[in-house]
Design a protein around this motif. Sequence first.
Motif, PDB file in Angstrom:
ATOM      1  N   UNK A 126      37.684  37.535  42.307  1.00 53.17           N
ATOM      2  CA  UNK A 126      38.544  36.596  42.884  1.00 53.17           C
ATOM      3  C   UNK A 126      39.594  35.920  42.225  1.00 53.17           C
ATOM      4  N   UNK A 127      40.601  35.666  42.814  1.00 49.79           N
ATOM      5  CA  UNK A 127      41.940  35.014  42.190  1.00 49.79           C
ATOM      6  C   UNK A 127      42.315  33.822  43.060  1.00 49.79           C
ATOM      7  N   UNK A 128      42.628  32.581  42.420  1.00 49.47           N
ATOM      8  CA  UNK A 128      43.234  31.647  42.901  1.00 49.47           C
ATOM      9  C   UNK A 128      44.445  31.111  42.378  1.00 49.47           C
ATOM     10  N   UNK A 129      45.474  31.217  42.995  1.00 55.71           N
ATOM     11  CA  UNK A 129      46.869  31.002  42.809  1.00 55.71           C
ATOM     12  C   UNK A 129      47.455  29.482  43.060  1.00 55.71           C
ATOM     13  N   UNK A 130      48.375  29.069  42.161  1.00 54.74           N
ATOM     14  CA  UNK A 130      48.828  27.796  42.215  1.00 54.74           C
ATOM     15  C   UNK A 130      49.725  27.904  43.412  1.00 54.74           C
ATOM     16  N   UNK A 131      50.093  28.855  44.091  1.00 50.63           N
ATOM     17  CA  UNK A 131      51.114  28.908  45.127  1.00 50.63           C
ATOM     18  C   UNK A 131      50.406  28.792  46.221  1.00 50.63           C
ATOM     19  N   UNK A 132      48.918  28.920  46.344  1.00 53.34           N
ATOM     20  CA  UNK A 132      48.065  28.712  47.590  1.00 53.34           C
ATOM     21  C   UNK A 132      46.663  28.224  47.245  1.00 53.34           C
ATOM     22  N   UNK A 133      46.353  27.156  46.724  1.00 50.08           N
ATOM     23  CA  UNK A 133      45.401  26.654  45.996  1.00 50.08           C
ATOM     24  C   UNK A 133      44.051  26.918  46.857  1.00 50.08           C
ATOM     25  N   UNK A 134      44.136  26.728  48.154  1.00 56.17           N
ATOM     26  CA  UNK A 134      43.036  26.519  48.835  1.00 56.17           C
ATOM     27  C   UNK A 134      42.607  27.839  49.307  1.00 56.17           C
ATOM     28  N   UNK A 135      43.094  28.781  48.929  1.00 48.34           N
ATOM     29  CA  UNK A 135      42.731  30.408  49.657  1.00 48.34           C
ATOM     30  C   UNK A 135      42.480  31.330  48.539  1.00 48.34           C
ATOM     31  N   UNK A 136      41.410  31.527  47.802  1.00 46.52           N
ATOM     32  CA  UNK A 136      41.314  32.443  46.894  1.00 46.52           C
ATOM     33  C   UNK A 136      41.498  33.921  47.529  1.00 46.52           C
ATOM     34  N   UNK A 137      42.042  34.643  46.751  1.00 52.28           N
ATOM     35  CA  UNK A 137      42.435  36.071  47.232  1.00 52.28           C
ATOM     36  C   UNK A 137      41.126  37.084  46.487  1.00 52.28           C
ATOM     37  N   UNK A 138      40.702  37.782  47.529  1.00 51.97           N
ATOM     38  CA  UNK A 138      39.801  38.746  46.812  1.00 51.97           C
ATOM     39  C   UNK A 138      40.575  40.086  46.643  1.00 51.97           C
ATOM     40  N   UNK A 139      40.554  40.347  45.374  1.00 57.27           N
ATOM     41  CA  UNK A 139      41.309  41.625  44.781  1.00 57.27           C
ATOM     42  C   UNK A 139      40.585  42.752  44.610  1.00 57.27           C
ATOM     43  N   UNK A 140      39.278  42.453  44.486  1.00 53.90           N
ATOM     44  CA  UNK A 140      38.080  43.392  44.303  1.00 53.90           C
ATOM     45  C   UNK A 140      36.726  43.014  44.864  1.00 53.90           C
ATOM     46  N   UNK A 141      36.328  43.865  45.619  1.00 54.29           N
ATOM     47  CA  UNK A 141      34.669  43.739  46.518  1.00 54.29           C
ATOM     48  C   UNK A 141      34.285  45.004  46.608  1.00 54.29           C
ATOM     49  N   UNK A 142      33.794  45.829  45.694  1.00 50.68           N
ATOM     50  CA  UNK A 142      33.092  47.194  45.891  1.00 50.68           C
ATOM     51  C   UNK A 142      31.930  47.277  45.224  1.00 50.68           C
ATOM     52  N   UNK A 143      31.273  48.406  45.912  1.00 54.50           N
ATOM     53  CA  UNK A 143      30.257  49.000  45.273  1.00 54.50           C
ATOM     54  C   UNK A 143      30.545  50.584  44.548  1.00 54.50           C
ATOM     55  N   UNK A 144      29.766  50.736  43.196  1.00 55.45           N
ATOM     56  CA  UNK A 144      29.924  51.887  42.568  1.00 55.45           C
ATOM     57  C   UNK A 144      28.774  52.559  42.401  1.00 55.45           C
ATOM     58  N   UNK A 145      28.873  53.968  42.829  1.00 52.06           N
ATOM     59  CA  UNK A 145      27.727  54.886  42.399  1.00 52.06           C
ATOM     60  C   UNK A 145      28.037  56.043  41.740  1.00 52.06           C
TER      61      UNK A 145
END
Length: 369
Positions: free
Chosen positions: A96-115
């Motif tokens: 998850x990434x929090x940007x100063x340009x939009x501090x109240x809305x974290x971006x989920x750049x990765x969310x995955x399962x690996x097998x």
Amino acid sequence: MMKKLITAAILAITAAALANAHADDLTVSGFATITAGKAFDGWEGDFYTSRCPCYIGNYEHGAVYDKRELSLDKESLIGLQAKYKMTDKLSGTVQMVVRASDPGKPDVDWAYLSYDVTPETTVQVGRRRLPIYAYSDSVYIGYTLPWVRVPQDIYGWEVGAYNGVNVRHTTSVGDWAVTGNVFAGRESTHDNLEQKNIYYGYPVDDTWKGIVGGYLDATNDVFGFRVMYMQNKIDLTLHQPGMDPVSSNDTRQRILGLSASMDYGNWLVRAEGNTFKRPSLDFDSTSWTVTTGYKWGKFTPIVGYSSYKEKITPIYTAAQIDTTRFFGVRWDFTKNMDLKLQYDKVIDRSTYSFTNDSKMVTMSMDVVF
């Protein structure tokens, strides 16, 4: 909806892992960048919400610097990644990434399962960065980059992630490590920041669907090479104030990317190019960049050039055409931290009033932990 379900599932798994994990099963890491920049010189005028001279520091998140003040809130960010190993073959990753340009809305750049099907072959399902660039996986981890930011003439498209499936196979051929990767999925963005802040000035919904692609990567101790191909369809809906929404659907797109790198002694070279084609719109763009640098103790000065050009045709006449010359220096002043200073000069030859010529000075501090 698919993105929300995938994200919720991964977050739930990760939360359970945090509560029950053994220390060896859980890996947590992070990164942060503080970036200060100011555009100056060149054309005077208005560019939607910015007062030019202006410089586009990040297309994907609509970060536009202007002449009004030194800005710290365009590209500064902090990210956190957690990886939990559930079994010898199954793991989950969330970033998850929090940007100063939009501090109240974290971006989920990765969310995955690996097998791990085999030690060489891995299947991943969920949300990942779209691997259409050489630095797609680390584009926002400033410490891994020789530049203050990746060259925006190349890394300038409005969609940077997707939800779907990814299959990776690794092997070795002599001294070369070879990775083959195929992926498929889609990404839907509402009120897309790039489209609104840079191109239209009002909300735009932008969906890339039917994404299918792959890349082949080969590296050794000195050289690296990568070739990538992707195709998809685009649905675009414009929400112009005072008018009914206007949509265009199923616009076909094809992307081809090539990159190369060299690390020999104290020298480094980074080169990348790509083409984007949308035949029904008679749209054809090419972009490329090259950077060279020399590691001198804790300092690495670099110099580079990048170019973006849309082909002018009888149908497509509003073409964006610009080049950027840049030079900078990186100072690795302590472990896991660096300080960078970079100067960019943009020459804009677009067929309409875009950003026009501008200059940019940026300083950033990067850390990984």
